[in-house]
Design a protein around this motif. Structure first.
Motif, PDB file in Angstrom:
ATOM      1  N   PRO A 154      -8.624  -6.667   8.264  1.00 31.55           N
ATOM      2  CA  PRO A 154      -7.275  -6.896   8.811  1.00 31.55           C
ATOM      3  C   PRO A 154      -7.105  -8.273   9.437  1.00 31.55           C
ATOM      4  O   PRO A 154      -6.038  -8.886   9.327  1.00 31.55           O
ATOM      5  CB  PRO A 154      -7.133  -5.780   9.854  1.00 31.55           C
ATOM      6  CG  PRO A 154      -8.133  -4.755   9.478  1.00 31.55           C
ATOM      7  CD  PRO A 154      -9.274  -5.504   8.873  1.00 31.55           C
ATOM      8  N   ALA A 192      -6.117  -4.002  12.690  1.00 29.74           N
ATOM      9  CA  ALA A 192      -6.843  -5.026  13.449  1.00 29.74           C
ATOM     10  C   ALA A 192      -7.003  -4.640  14.918  1.00 29.74           C
ATOM     11  O   ALA A 192      -7.886  -5.175  15.600  1.00 29.74           O
ATOM     12  CB  ALA A 192      -6.115  -6.362  13.346  1.00 29.74           C
ATOM     13  N   SER A 227       2.745 -11.655   0.667  1.00 35.55           N
ATOM     14  CA  SER A 227       3.582 -12.848   0.833  1.00 35.55           C
ATOM     15  C   SER A 227       4.327 -13.261  -0.430  1.00 35.55           C
ATOM     16  O   SER A 227       5.393 -13.896  -0.322  1.00 35.55           O
ATOM     17  CB  SER A 227       2.717 -14.017   1.326  1.00 35.55           C
ATOM     18  OG  SER A 227       1.695 -14.311   0.379  1.00 35.55           O
ATOM     19  N   THR A 233      -6.848 -10.898   6.652  1.00 33.00           N
ATOM     20  CA  THR A 233      -5.593 -10.688   5.931  1.00 33.00           C
ATOM     21  C   THR A 233      -4.400 -11.194   6.727  1.00 33.00           C
ATOM     22  O   THR A 233      -3.528 -11.881   6.187  1.00 33.00           O
ATOM     23  CB  THR A 233      -5.416  -9.194   5.608  1.00 33.00           C
ATOM     24  OG1 THR A 233      -6.516  -8.736   4.814  1.00 33.00           O
ATOM     25  CG2 THR A 233      -4.125  -8.950   4.845  1.00 33.00           C
ATOM     26  N   SER A 234      -4.346 -10.861   8.010  1.00 33.03           N
ATOM     27  CA  SER A 234      -3.192 -11.247   8.834  1.00 33.03           C
ATOM     28  C   SER A 234      -3.058 -12.762   8.946  1.00 33.03           C
ATOM     29  O   SER A 234      -1.968 -13.319   8.756  1.00 33.03           O
ATOM     30  CB  SER A 234      -3.323 -10.623  10.226  1.00 33.03           C
ATOM     31  OG  SER A 234      -3.315  -9.218  10.158  1.00 33.03           O
ATOM     32  N   VAL A 279      -1.546  -3.326   8.317  1.00 31.28           N
ATOM     33  CA  VAL A 279      -2.688  -4.239   8.429  1.00 31.28           C
ATOM     34  C   VAL A 279      -2.866  -4.714   9.870  1.00 31.28           C
ATOM     35  O   VAL A 279      -3.984  -4.764  10.401  1.00 31.28           O
ATOM     36  CB  VAL A 279      -2.508  -5.432   7.478  1.00 31.28           C
ATOM     37  CG1 VAL A 279      -3.543  -6.508   7.760  1.00 31.28           C
ATOM     38  CG2 VAL A 279      -2.625  -4.979   6.027  1.00 31.28           C
ATOM     39  N   ASP A 280      -1.759  -5.043  10.519  1.00 31.34           N
ATOM     40  CA  ASP A 280      -1.838  -5.478  11.911  1.00 31.34           C
ATOM     41  C   ASP A 280      -2.335  -4.355  12.821  1.00 31.34           C
ATOM     42  O   ASP A 280      -3.070  -4.600  13.784  1.00 31.34           O
ATOM     43  CB  ASP A 280      -0.480  -5.975  12.393  1.00 31.34           C
ATOM     44  CG  ASP A 280      -0.037  -7.247  11.692  1.00 31.34           C
ATOM     45  OD1 ASP A 280      -0.916  -7.962  11.170  1.00 31.34           O
ATOM     46  OD2 ASP A 280       1.179  -7.517  11.644  1.00 31.34           O
ATOM     47  N   ALA A 286      -3.208 -10.575   1.178  1.00 35.09           N
ATOM     48  CA  ALA A 286      -2.280 -11.536   1.778  1.00 35.09           C
ATOM     49  C   ALA A 286      -1.338 -12.128   0.734  1.00 35.09           C
ATOM     50  O   ALA A 286      -0.130 -12.291   0.989  1.00 35.09           O
ATOM     51  CB  ALA A 286      -3.066 -12.643   2.477  1.00 35.09           C
ATOM     52  N   ALA A 337       2.272  -5.014   5.903  1.00 32.79           N
ATOM     53  CA  ALA A 337       1.852  -5.977   6.921  1.00 32.79           C
ATOM     54  C   ALA A 337       1.714  -5.299   8.282  1.00 32.79           C
ATOM     55  O   ALA A 337       0.785  -5.611   9.051  1.00 32.79           O
ATOM     56  CB  ALA A 337       2.857  -7.122   7.000  1.00 32.79           C
ATOM     57  N   TYR A 338       2.606  -4.362   8.579  1.00 30.92           N
ATOM     58  CA  TYR A 338       2.540  -3.641   9.863  1.00 30.92           C
ATOM     59  C   TYR A 338       1.269  -2.798   9.940  1.00 30.92           C
ATOM     60  O   TYR A 338       0.586  -2.775  10.969  1.00 30.92           O
ATOM     61  CB  TYR A 338       3.780  -2.766  10.013  1.00 30.92           C
ATOM     62  CG  TYR A 338       3.811  -1.963  11.291  1.00 30.92           C
ATOM     63  CD1 TYR A 338       4.040  -2.576  12.513  1.00 30.92           C
ATOM     64  CD2 TYR A 338       3.612  -0.582  11.267  1.00 30.92           C
ATOM     65  CE1 TYR A 338       4.063  -1.842  13.683  1.00 30.92           C
ATOM     66  CE2 TYR A 338       3.635   0.162  12.432  1.00 30.92           C
ATOM     67  CZ  TYR A 338       3.861  -0.470  13.640  1.00 30.92           C
ATOM     68  OH  TYR A 338       3.887   0.264  14.799  1.00 30.92           O
ATOM     69  N   ARG A 343      -2.152 -14.299   5.522  1.00 29.96           N
ATOM     70  CA  ARG A 343      -0.754 -14.025   5.171  1.00 29.96           C
ATOM     71  C   ARG A 343       0.191 -15.001   5.865  1.00 29.96           C
ATOM     72  O   ARG A 343       1.112 -15.545   5.236  1.00 29.96           O
ATOM     73  CB  ARG A 343      -0.397 -12.590   5.573  1.00 29.96           C
ATOM     74  CG  ARG A 343       1.028 -12.177   5.209  1.00 29.96           C
ATOM     75  CD  ARG A 343       1.397 -10.862   5.840  1.00 29.96           C
ATOM     76  NE  ARG A 343       1.623 -10.994   7.262  1.00 29.96           N
ATOM     77  CZ  ARG A 343       1.011 -10.271   8.191  1.00 29.96           C
ATOM     78  NH1 ARG A 343       0.089  -9.389   7.859  1.00 29.96           N
ATOM     79  NH2 ARG A 343       1.300 -10.429   9.468  1.00 29.96           N
ATOM     80  N   GLU A 344      -0.036 -15.232   7.156  1.00 29.88           N
ATOM     81  CA  GLU A 344       0.822 -16.160   7.881  1.00 29.88           C
ATOM     82  C   GLU A 344       0.700 -17.575   7.339  1.00 29.88           C
ATOM     83  O   GLU A 344       1.684 -18.318   7.279  1.00 29.88           O
ATOM     84  CB  GLU A 344       0.478 -16.126   9.371  1.00 29.88           C
ATOM     85  CG  GLU A 344       0.763 -14.794  10.042  1.00 29.88           C
ATOM     86  CD  GLU A 344       2.219 -14.386   9.916  1.00 29.88           C
ATOM     87  OE1 GLU A 344       3.091 -15.289  10.009  1.00 29.88           O
ATOM     88  OE2 GLU A 344       2.486 -13.201   9.715  1.00 29.88           O
TER      89      GLU A 344
END
Length: 330
Positions: free
Chosen positions: A194, A134, A115, A197-198, A130-131, A111, A127-128, A201-202
């Motif tokens: 994932p 999930a 970022s 991490t997601s 990782v998403d 993350a 990031a895509y 990251r946000e």
């Protein structure tokens, strides 16, 4: 000195508050009602689940001839029935701890890289991906774990046994494939990575830019900026992300059932085949169980339900104690 003439005075008629705010007030009332109703509905659903689990569990516990907390056996279909959750509780907690120890540091590192370190052209694809990870179904992870991960971990198990076997935890005493709690922990770590991490990251992307720029202006390095500004601000968010991952690890069913070789024995040798978890035991025994056996499985589900509530409650207490010092309220 300038004087205001009568023609310059604003003669617009006053607007009635009832004509301007009636729609807004109605909308506010509708929204407030829907929000309150949603909250009450959630509490009702949680309460109904708890009541159902408690009622069915009480039926099983009233006829159980073994100690529900300490018996190392599960024979709920026998007459009299004997079953206990000691092995299941041990396996669920140990596998989840292994998953968290592996996944959380790696997830926070990924993350932070996305970022604050990676170029934008590289950060977006990572990031895509990782998403997307999930969203992979758990059965896919289970098949991959059984066909690929288990054979590949044989060498790692031998290495751990040779160099860390003196710790007792990594002392491999049984011959067999790596269908152990250690393998389950690694698989669960891959599955929750994932999610943690997601969310992390946000959270890191919400750090006020002024805080980072002020630290840089004072001569701080990038790592010092992360250590003094980013991590304190995102601490509560990382804890929340970790609890989301832990919730999935505690309740994971199909992936664990595909990889684990269950046995009702508690062993501190994490590399030996065997062990069990609540969700895996319910999935494995539910179809073959009679009505009373299903009540016994529901009783174990009640323990998992309470364990999840306790973990989330502890996380909320940690977040509440630390949010005042995180910088999030500044």
């Amino acid at each position: 000195m300038a004087f205001t003439t009568p023609t310059q005075i604003d003669t617009a008629p006053p607007v009635s508050p009832s004509t301007t705010s009636s729609t807004g007030r109605a909308g506010d009332k509708i929204f407030a009602g829907l929000s309150k109703g949603s909250g009450i509905l959630l509490l009702v659903i949680m309460a109904s689940i708890a009541v159902f689990l408690t009622y069915r569990a009480s039926i099983a516990l009233s006829k159980n001839e073994g100690n529900f907390l300490t018996t190392f056996d599960w024979n709920a279909s026998a007459d009299p029935p004997v079953f206990g959750i000691a092995v299941l509780l041990f396996g669920t907690i140990v596998s989840s701890i292994i998953a968290m120890v592996i996944a959380v540091p790696i997830a926070v590192g990924i993350a932070l890289f996305i970022s604050h370190y990676a170029p934008r052209r590289l950060a977006a694809p990572i990031a895509y991906v990782v998403d997307l990870l999930a969203a992979v179904p758990s059965i896919i992870y289970g098949i991959w774990g059984a066909l690929f991960l288990v054979p590949q971990l044989a060498g790692l198990n031998l290495w751990l046994d040779e160099y860390l076997g003196w710790t007792y935890v990594f002392d491999k005493t049984q011959v067999g494939v790596a269908r152990s709690l250690f393998t389950v922990g690694i698989l669960l770590a891959i599955m929750i990575l994932p999610i943690v991490t997601s969310v992390s990251r946000e959270v890191f992307l919400q750090v006020p830019r002024m805080n980072e720029e002020a630290a840089l202006a004072l001569g701080a390095t990038r790592w010092e900026v992360i250590r003094m500004s980013v991590l304190p601000f995102g601490r509560s968010g990382v804890i929340s992300a970790s609890m989301l991952g832990l919730g999935r690890a505690l309740g994971e069913t199909m992936a664990v059932a595909t990889v684990l070789s269950p046995s009702f024995l508690i062993s501190g040798h994490l590399l030996d085949p065997g062990g069990g978890t609540f969700a895996q035991n319910i999935a494995a025994k539910f179809d073959e169980a009679n009505e009373f056996g299903r009540d016994a499985l529901i009783a174990s589900g009640l323990v998992l339900f309470l364990l999840t509530l306790l973990v989330n409650g502890a996380a909320r207490l940690i977040i509440a104690r630390r949010k005042d010092f995180s910088g999030a309220n500044a």
